[in-house]
Design an enzyme around this catalytic site. Structure first.
Site, PDB file in Angstrom:
ATOM      1  N   SER A 110     101.915  80.058  14.298  1.00 48.80           N
ATOM      2  CA  SER A 110     101.472  79.748  12.884  1.00 48.80           C
ATOM      3  C   SER A 110     101.543  78.434  12.574  1.00 48.80           C
ATOM      4  CB  SER A 110     102.225  80.812  12.034  1.00 48.80           C
ATOM      5  OG  SER A 110     101.447  80.577  10.668  1.00 48.80           O
ATOM      6  N   ASP A 121      96.750  66.812  19.670  1.00 48.23           N
ATOM      7  CA  ASP A 121      95.317  66.392  19.813  1.00 48.23           C
ATOM      8  C   ASP A 121      95.236  65.006  19.482  1.00 48.23           C
ATOM      9  OD1 ASP A 121      94.458  68.918  20.414  1.00 48.23           O
ATOM     10  OD2 ASP A 121      93.070  69.140  18.606  1.00 48.23           O
ATOM     11  N   LYS A 135      99.037  82.402  17.157  1.00 49.73           N
ATOM     12  CA  LYS A 135      98.959  83.109  15.693  1.00 49.73           C
ATOM     13  C   LYS A 135      97.886  82.117  14.765  1.00 49.73           C
ATOM     14  CE  LYS A 135      99.602  85.218  11.756  1.00 49.73           C
ATOM     15  NZ  LYS A 135      98.653  84.787  10.919  1.00 49.73           N
TER      16      LYS A 135
END
Length: 201
Positions: A110, A121, A135
């Site tokens: 999460s 990224d 998740k």
């Protein structure tokens, strides 16, 4: 929910976050100030076994690493409603030239994945460890006939457009930590992160 320490021998500063609670941002700021004061340019952020929690705290913590307005995560509603983009508040403060390794494992879920995915990224950090939990959905609880049903209404996308629920995040440097390692008090993942930060490889 936070542990932090400095290893003068390697010059590596270590911050572990065990959960994203409503006070995590404030606790992280305290640890981050100590990191700044240490003069270290090598940081390990340990999110292993961190099940997540408050998204706003993950976004707040991302603000130390990502410029103001940079995407941290997108709630993708697949056209059913407008996507919600959570952006970095960009408070900054990261010493120039700092190298960052983020430790993740199967227990990182999460909000942990949101923070790790954004830093990966944006090429701000190198992820070390094993694949994260995956998740990556936004759920809503709907009451029906005295019971309740959880329905997935959106998915989390990293700044690069990856869906976190598609098998979790893949670390840049894969290292396992076995039960035997735990029992022996060994931490090859952390050791590998230190090696990466000190040698660059």
């Amino acid at each position: 929910t936070i542990e932090n320490s400095y290893d003068a021998k390697t010059g590596v500063y270590y911050i572990a976050l065990y959960q994203f609670t409503e006070t995590s941002g404030a606790q992280f700021w305290k640890a981050f100030k100590e990191f700044q004061a240490s003069g270290s340019k090598k940081l390990i952020l340990d999110l292993r076994g961190d099940p997540g929690g408050y998204l706003d705290q993950a976004t707040l913590i991302a603000g130390y690493f990502l410029p103001k307005g940079a995407v941290v995560v997108t709630e993708d509603y697949k056209g059913k409603q407008d996507n919600i983009v959570h952006r970095s508040p960009g408070q900054g403060g990261l010493p120039a030239g700092t190298k960052i390794a983020v430790l993740i494992d199967q227990g990182s879920a999460s909000a942990s994945e949101i923070l790790s995915g954004a830093l990966q990224d944006e090429k701000v950090a190198t992820l070390v460890g094993t694949r994260s939990f995956g998740k990556g959905s936004v759920q809503q609880v709907v009451d029906i006939d005295g019971g309740s049903l959880k329905i997935t209404v959106a998915r989390w996308l990293t700044p690069g457009g990856r869906s976190i629920s598609d098998g979790g995040l893949t670390p840049d440097i894969k290292v396992e930590r076995t039960q035997e390692d735990y029992a022996a008090g060994k931490d090859p993942q952390r050791a590998r992160a230190v090696e990466f930060l000190t040698s660059g490889k």
